[in-house]
Design a protein around this motif. Sequence first.
Motif, PDB file in Angstrom:
ATOM      1  N   GLY A  16       0.808  -1.217   0.000  1.00 32.01           N
ATOM      2  CA  GLY A  16       0.000   0.000   0.000  1.00 32.01           C
ATOM      3  C   GLY A  16       0.837   1.260   0.000  1.00 32.01           C
ATOM      4  O   GLY A  16       0.511   2.254  -0.660  1.00 32.01           O
ATOM      5  N   LEU A  17       1.963   1.235   0.718  1.00 30.66           N
ATOM      6  CA  LEU A  17       2.865   2.380   0.781  1.00 30.66           C
ATOM      7  C   LEU A  17       3.428   2.709  -0.596  1.00 30.66           C
ATOM      8  O   LEU A  17       3.391   3.867  -1.050  1.00 30.66           O
ATOM      9  CB  LEU A  17       4.006   2.082   1.752  1.00 30.66           C
ATOM     10  CG  LEU A  17       4.940   3.238   2.110  1.00 30.66           C
ATOM     11  CD1 LEU A  17       4.230   4.241   2.993  1.00 30.66           C
ATOM     12  CD2 LEU A  17       6.188   2.718   2.802  1.00 30.66           C
ATOM     13  N   LEU A  21       2.751   6.034  -3.144  1.00 33.06           N
ATOM     14  CA  LEU A  21       3.838   6.853  -3.690  1.00 33.06           C
ATOM     15  C   LEU A  21       3.735   6.958  -5.204  1.00 33.06           C
ATOM     16  O   LEU A  21       3.896   8.042  -5.781  1.00 33.06           O
ATOM     17  CB  LEU A  21       5.191   6.261  -3.287  1.00 33.06           C
ATOM     18  CG  LEU A  21       5.628   6.477  -1.842  1.00 33.06           C
ATOM     19  CD1 LEU A  21       6.873   5.667  -1.539  1.00 33.06           C
ATOM     20  CD2 LEU A  21       5.885   7.957  -1.567  1.00 33.06           C
ATOM     21  N   ASN A  22       3.483   5.840  -5.873  1.00 32.69           N
ATOM     22  CA  ASN A  22       3.332   5.848  -7.327  1.00 32.69           C
ATOM     23  C   ASN A  22       2.173   6.738  -7.749  1.00 32.69           C
ATOM     24  O   ASN A  22       2.248   7.457  -8.746  1.00 32.69           O
ATOM     25  CB  ASN A  22       3.092   4.423  -7.836  1.00 32.69           C
ATOM     26  CG  ASN A  22       4.286   3.894  -8.597  1.00 32.69           C
ATOM     27  OD1 ASN A  22       5.308   4.551  -8.712  1.00 32.69           O
ATOM     28  ND2 ASN A  22       4.164   2.691  -9.116  1.00 32.69           N
ATOM     29  N   LEU A 263      -8.996   7.144 -12.960  1.00 34.69           N
ATOM     30  CA  LEU A 263      -8.807   5.893 -13.697  1.00 34.69           C
ATOM     31  C   LEU A 263      -7.328   5.520 -13.794  1.00 34.69           C
ATOM     32  O   LEU A 263      -6.947   4.407 -13.425  1.00 34.69           O
ATOM     33  CB  LEU A 263      -9.480   5.963 -15.072  1.00 34.69           C
ATOM     34  CG  LEU A 263     -11.019   6.013 -15.019  1.00 34.69           C
ATOM     35  CD1 LEU A 263     -11.604   6.008 -16.415  1.00 34.69           C
ATOM     36  CD2 LEU A 263     -11.583   4.852 -14.207  1.00 34.69           C
ATOM     37  N   PRO A 264      -6.464   6.432 -14.272  1.00 29.93           N
ATOM     38  CA  PRO A 264      -5.032   6.085 -14.218  1.00 29.93           C
ATOM     39  C   PRO A 264      -4.513   5.966 -12.797  1.00 29.93           C
ATOM     40  O   PRO A 264      -3.679   5.120 -12.501  1.00 29.93           O
ATOM     41  CB  PRO A 264      -4.352   7.233 -14.967  1.00 29.93           C
ATOM     42  CG  PRO A 264      -5.323   8.353 -14.976  1.00 29.93           C
ATOM     43  CD  PRO A 264      -6.674   7.715 -14.973  1.00 29.93           C
ATOM     44  N   SER A 265      -5.037   6.813 -11.899  1.00 25.72           N
ATOM     45  CA  SER A 265      -4.597   6.777 -10.512  1.00 25.72           C
ATOM     46  C   SER A 265      -4.932   5.438  -9.864  1.00 25.72           C
ATOM     47  O   SER A 265      -4.099   4.828  -9.184  1.00 25.72           O
ATOM     48  CB  SER A 265      -5.254   7.910  -9.727  1.00 25.72           C
ATOM     49  OG  SER A 265      -5.028   7.779  -8.349  1.00 25.72           O
ATOM     50  N   THR A 266      -6.170   4.984 -10.075  1.00 24.30           N
ATOM     51  CA  THR A 266      -6.598   3.714  -9.505  1.00 24.30           C
ATOM     52  C   THR A 266      -5.808   2.555 -10.081  1.00 24.30           C
ATOM     53  O   THR A 266      -5.385   1.647  -9.360  1.00 24.30           O
ATOM     54  CB  THR A 266      -8.105   3.497  -9.763  1.00 24.30           C
ATOM     55  OG1 THR A 266      -8.831   4.572  -9.182  1.00 24.30           O
ATOM     56  CG2 THR A 266      -8.576   2.185  -9.167  1.00 24.30           C
ATOM     57  N   PHE A 267      -5.598   2.600 -11.403  1.00 17.76           N
ATOM     58  CA  PHE A 267      -4.819   1.526 -12.033  1.00 17.76           C
ATOM     59  C   PHE A 267      -3.395   1.491 -11.493  1.00 17.76           C
ATOM     60  O   PHE A 267      -2.880   0.428 -11.126  1.00 17.76           O
ATOM     61  CB  PHE A 267      -4.794   1.700 -13.548  1.00 17.76           C
ATOM     62  CG  PHE A 267      -3.797   0.793 -14.216  1.00 17.76           C
ATOM     63  CD1 PHE A 267      -4.030  -0.567 -14.304  1.00 17.76           C
ATOM     64  CD2 PHE A 267      -2.602   1.303 -14.719  1.00 17.76           C
ATOM     65  CE1 PHE A 267      -3.101  -1.415 -14.901  1.00 17.76           C
ATOM     66  CE2 PHE A 267      -1.672   0.479 -15.311  1.00 17.76           C
ATOM     67  CZ  PHE A 267      -1.925  -0.892 -15.409  1.00 17.76           C
ATOM     68  N   VAL A 268      -2.749   2.665 -11.440  1.00 16.36           N
ATOM     69  CA  VAL A 268      -1.369   2.733 -10.947  1.00 16.36           C
ATOM     70  C   VAL A 268      -1.295   2.209  -9.516  1.00 16.36           C
ATOM     71  O   VAL A 268      -0.417   1.416  -9.163  1.00 16.36           O
ATOM     72  CB  VAL A 268      -0.835   4.185 -11.020  1.00 16.36           C
ATOM     73  CG1 VAL A 268       0.445   4.334 -10.211  1.00 16.36           C
ATOM     74  CG2 VAL A 268      -0.591   4.586 -12.458  1.00 16.36           C
ATOM     75  N   THR A 269      -2.245   2.653  -8.685  1.00 17.85           N
ATOM     76  CA  THR A 269      -2.238   2.252  -7.278  1.00 17.85           C
ATOM     77  C   THR A 269      -2.425   0.745  -7.114  1.00 17.85           C
ATOM     78  O   THR A 269      -1.642   0.075  -6.432  1.00 17.85           O
ATOM     79  CB  THR A 269      -3.349   2.991  -6.514  1.00 17.85           C
ATOM     80  OG1 THR A 269      -3.127   4.402  -6.599  1.00 17.85           O
ATOM     81  CG2 THR A 269      -3.363   2.584  -5.041  1.00 17.85           C
ATOM     82  N   LEU A 270      -3.456   0.212  -7.755  1.00 18.35           N
ATOM     83  CA  LEU A 270      -3.775  -1.205  -7.555  1.00 18.35           C
ATOM     84  C   LEU A 270      -2.818  -2.129  -8.302  1.00 18.35           C
ATOM     85  O   LEU A 270      -2.526  -3.231  -7.825  1.00 18.35           O
ATOM     86  CB  LEU A 270      -5.224  -1.472  -7.960  1.00 18.35           C
ATOM     87  CG  LEU A 270      -6.243  -0.844  -7.011  1.00 18.35           C
ATOM     88  CD1 LEU A 270      -7.670  -1.039  -7.509  1.00 18.35           C
ATOM     89  CD2 LEU A 270      -6.109  -1.420  -5.601  1.00 18.35           C
ATOM     90  N   TYR A 271      -2.332  -1.685  -9.448  1.00 19.84           N
ATOM     91  CA  TYR A 271      -1.349  -2.517 -10.161  1.00 19.84           C
ATOM     92  C   TYR A 271      -0.065  -2.618  -9.336  1.00 19.84           C
ATOM     93  O   TYR A 271       0.508  -3.701  -9.172  1.00 19.84           O
ATOM     94  CB  TYR A 271      -1.044  -1.923 -11.537  1.00 19.84           C
ATOM     95  CG  TYR A 271      -0.141  -2.797 -12.381  1.00 19.84           C
ATOM     96  CD1 TYR A 271      -0.620  -3.986 -12.941  1.00 19.84           C
ATOM     97  CD2 TYR A 271       1.184  -2.445 -12.630  1.00 19.84           C
ATOM     98  CE1 TYR A 271       0.201  -4.798 -13.719  1.00 19.84           C
ATOM     99  CE2 TYR A 271       2.006  -3.247 -13.401  1.00 19.84           C
ATOM    100  CZ  TYR A 271       1.501  -4.417 -13.945  1.00 19.84           C
ATOM    101  OH  TYR A 271       2.325  -5.219 -14.709  1.00 19.84           O
ATOM    102  N   THR A 272       0.371  -1.477  -8.790  1.00 20.51           N
ATOM    103  CA  THR A 272       1.554  -1.480  -7.924  1.00 20.51           C
ATOM    104  C   THR A 272       1.311  -2.351  -6.701  1.00 20.51           C
ATOM    105  O   THR A 272       2.141  -3.188  -6.331  1.00 20.51           O
ATOM    106  CB  THR A 272       1.903  -0.048  -7.477  1.00 20.51           C
ATOM    107  OG1 THR A 272       2.104   0.777  -8.621  1.00 20.51           O
ATOM    108  CG2 THR A 272       3.179  -0.049  -6.631  1.00 20.51           C
TER     109      THR A 272
END
Length: 283
Positions: A16-17, A21-22, A263-272
């Motif tokens: 999650g951390l 950050l991403n 949408l990009p934020s959620t993808f970046v967060t959850l993919y990371t």
Amino acid sequence: MDRKKRSRPEVNFISGLLAGLNNVIICAPLDTARTRLQIQGLYEKSYSGTANTLSIIYKTEGIRGLYQGSSVSILAYPLSWSLYFIIYEQLKLTTRDYTSNSLYSNIISASGAGLISTVVTNPLWLIRVRLQAQREKVSSGWEIGKNLVQKEGFLSLYRGFTASLLGIGHVIIYFPMYECFKEYMYNGYEPTLVGVLISSWVPKVCASAVSYPHELIRARMYTHDVAQDKRFCGFRGLVKYTFATEGLKGFYGGFFTNLFRILPSTFVTLYTYEKVRYFLEHN
């Protein structure tokens, strides 16, 4: 591999951390644009649409303007996501000892994690929005927080908290849907780009369409100066004022910019999160 053994708290915390950050690094300009569009109904109407907002901010304030509030976001997002995921996953393990219904378990877990993370991080979101809005001509988020506490007391850092609590409805819709999509798309196997993309985006659009008005009201509550602006008082007053002056449309100001951001934020967060978590659990 045993589920309880794999879902170690430190794995969820680290995942999650890094996800938070991403999120900050990649999506900050859209976050700033979204905030400006949300609050302009209370103040000047300088922006119209995502591209126009980003262009005006860049021309008048430069790159620094696009990343306004990032000094707080770099703390708020990682803290919020790491706290959310560690509580969410632990609650899932606990609730599944009492119910075999995974939907109920996911709803309860999302609600509990959302409530706790909101209580802890609300002051940070308030300060970040004020920095993004540039309503306060101060040098840092610390100065904004200090001035608020000195003028209005510690509880002023929890302005907009009622609207934030309504945001729990967002995670109640989003995370159970995400779990269903995730189980269908990759079900315990290594997360794929397409799998996370579909799993994160479809639920996000649905949840955002329902819960967006709370985000707009929260942003306006965060920036409202109760000492200077007497047009309304409190959460209910702001809701009535927004409806009276802007109609239902007013509750969706900046909605499409928000979609471009989340949408990009959620993808970046959850993919990371999913990739880091998978790596830590299997190595």
